[in-house]
Write an enzyme that holds these catalytic residues in place. Structure first.
Site, PDB file in Angstrom:
ATOM      1  N   GLN A  75       0.829  -1.208   0.000  1.00 44.35           N
ATOM      2  CA  GLN A  75       0.000   0.000   0.000  1.00 44.35           C
ATOM      3  C   GLN A  75       0.869   1.266   0.000  1.00 44.35           C
ATOM      4  O   GLN A  75       0.596   2.226   0.710  1.00 44.35           O
ATOM      5  CB  GLN A  75      -0.950  -0.005   1.194  1.00 44.35           C
ATOM      6  CG  GLN A  75      -2.148  -0.916   1.006  1.00 44.35           C
ATOM      7  CD  GLN A  75      -3.072  -0.451  -0.114  1.00 44.35           C
ATOM      8  OE1 GLN A  75      -3.166   0.733  -0.428  1.00 44.35           O
ATOM      9  NE2 GLN A  75      -3.760  -1.385  -0.741  1.00 44.35           N
ATOM     10  N   SER A  76       1.897   1.277  -0.819  1.00 46.43           N
ATOM     11  CA  SER A  76       2.801   2.421  -0.875  1.00 46.43           C
ATOM     12  C   SER A  76       2.129   3.653  -1.486  1.00 46.43           C
ATOM     13  O   SER A  76       1.674   3.618  -2.638  1.00 46.43           O
ATOM     14  CB  SER A  76       4.031   2.042  -1.710  1.00 46.43           C
ATOM     15  OG  SER A  76       4.797   3.187  -2.004  1.00 46.43           O
ATOM     16  N   ASN A  77       2.104   4.737  -0.731  1.00 46.92           N
ATOM     17  CA  ASN A  77       1.628   6.011  -1.278  1.00 46.92           C
ATOM     18  C   ASN A  77       2.641   6.574  -2.274  1.00 46.92           C
ATOM     19  O   ASN A  77       2.280   7.255  -3.228  1.00 46.92           O
ATOM     20  CB  ASN A  77       1.442   7.031  -0.151  1.00 46.92           C
ATOM     21  CG  ASN A  77       0.417   6.576   0.861  1.00 46.92           C
ATOM     22  OD1 ASN A  77      -0.738   6.348   0.512  1.00 46.92           O
ATOM     23  ND2 ASN A  77       0.831   6.434   2.113  1.00 46.92           N
ATOM     24  N   ALA A  79       4.617   4.790  -4.291  1.00 41.50           N
ATOM     25  CA  ALA A  79       4.491   4.101  -5.582  1.00 41.50           C
ATOM     26  C   ALA A  79       3.318   4.683  -6.377  1.00 41.50           C
ATOM     27  O   ALA A  79       3.428   4.938  -7.576  1.00 41.50           O
ATOM     28  CB  ALA A  79       4.290   2.601  -5.352  1.00 41.50           C
TER      29      ALA A  79
END
Ligand SMILES: *Cc1c(COP(=O)(O)O)cnc(C)c1O
Length: 336
Positions: A75-77, A79
């Site tokens: 859940q990388s913001n 990325a």
């Protein structure tokens, strides 16, 4: 320092608002709390990585890149904002997502940031935990280069001296707002992870001799390691800016007492912070970063560390789209 000598593309809606949190300040009964809304940077639901990407993507363009690669947790913001920036600039984007939590919830795997990665057209590969993600990315980039692509790699969180320039720029912006509003700020507080935000902020604050203490609330590493990471990056950022040595080790302060069960796992206090901000100020925090920062802020006010009469700016670093990946933590079915 002269930020204008570094290439930059405009991706963010700037300046982001700086607003008082009247109901929250009243509820906690301590200092005057203000919020710097970097959750409102505008690019694909916003967040702090957009400022870093203004400098990183400009560097990618200057190098003639046709594809950018980056890494992050599922859940990388970061990325997601990289995928959005690449789409806007007409570049391809390839993301390596690391499974740091082992969560199998459908929403965690495919909703929130992952949904937006896909909508922005990024290609995605997955990796298990505990690998050297940067080495994994460089291997993939080398394969692409061998087949004729011009690949630009961005470290996790966009945290290198180029990315940190975005938060030096944020200091310039905030200092102007403080003057315009006649706001004499005593502390700036924010969530700190891959370190680029705090490194950029402290470099800017020290270079301006602002005299405003900065506190990063950690989301993953223990305090000593977090401070070390921030300091090392700040040293390099100051060198890049042409003001070597402005940041002293003692300027870098992180409190890592609010990590809770671990990276990506919200604690009770994390969930409480989300509720409090949503109900008193209608501001959405995220369970991985900004709510841990806010949990630290709330607890430090309750303990009297921040006092009545002081003015605190909480930098909201974004991430609320991640809430949709964490529906399992909010007992929605029972409450709706
Ligand atoms: C990445 C991120 C942070 C931490 O910023 P770093 O520069 O990685 O330390 C904080 N909040 C949110 C919402 C983020 O996505």
């Amino acid at each position: 320092m002269n930020l204008a000598k570094f290439p930059r593309v405009h991706l963010a809606h700037l300046p982001t608002p700086l607003e008082p949190l009247l109901r929250l300040s009243e509820m906690l009964g301590g200092p005057e709390i203000w919020i710097k809304r970097d959750d409102c940077t505008g690019l694909s639901t916003g967040g702090n990585k957009t400022r870093k990407l203004e400098f990183l993507m400009a560097e990618a363009q200057a190098q003639g890149a046709d594809i950018v690669l980056t890494v992050g947790a599922t859940q990388s913001n970061h990325a997601r904002q990289t995928a959005a920036a690449a789409a806007k600039l007409g570049m391809d984007c390839h993301i390596l997502l690391e499974d740091r939590t082992g969560f199998n919830h459908e929403n965690y795997r495919y909703n929130g940031n992952v949904l937006l990665d896909v909508l922005h057209g990024a290609s995605i590969e997955h990796r298990g935990p505990d690998l050297d993600m940067h080495a994994e990315m460089e291997t993939v980039a080398e394969t692409m280069r061998a087949s004729g692509r011009n690949a630009y790699t961005i470290p996790g969180g966009g945290s290198n001296p180029t990315g940190a320039l975005g938060y030096v720029n944020c200091v310039l912006e905030m200092m102007g707002q403080f003057v315009d509003m006649g706001l004499d700020v005593d502390h700036i507080v924010h969530a700190t992870g891959s370190s680029g935000t705090q490194a950029g902020l402290i470099t800017g604050l020290c270079a301006m001799n602002a005299g405003i203490p900065l506190l990063g609330i950690g989301v993953r590493a223990p305090q000593e390691k977090q401070e070390e990471n921030v300091f090392n990056l700040a040293v390099k950022t100051a060198e890049k800016l042409g003001c070597p040595g402005v940041v002293k080790r003692a300027d870098v302060v992180a409190n890592c007492d609010y990590v809770g069960p671990g990276y990506g796992f919200p604690g009770e206090d994390t969930l409480e912070a989300i509720d409090i901000f949503a109900r008193t100020e209608a501001i959405l925090l995220d369970p991985v970063y900004s709510a841990k920062g806010a949990a630290g802020l709330i607890d430090l006010i309750r303990k009297g560390h921040f006092k009545a009469g002081e003015k605190i700016v909480f930098l909201h670093t974004g991430g609320a789209i991640g809430l949709t990946a964490y529906t399992h933590d909010f007992d929605v079915a029972a409450r709706a």
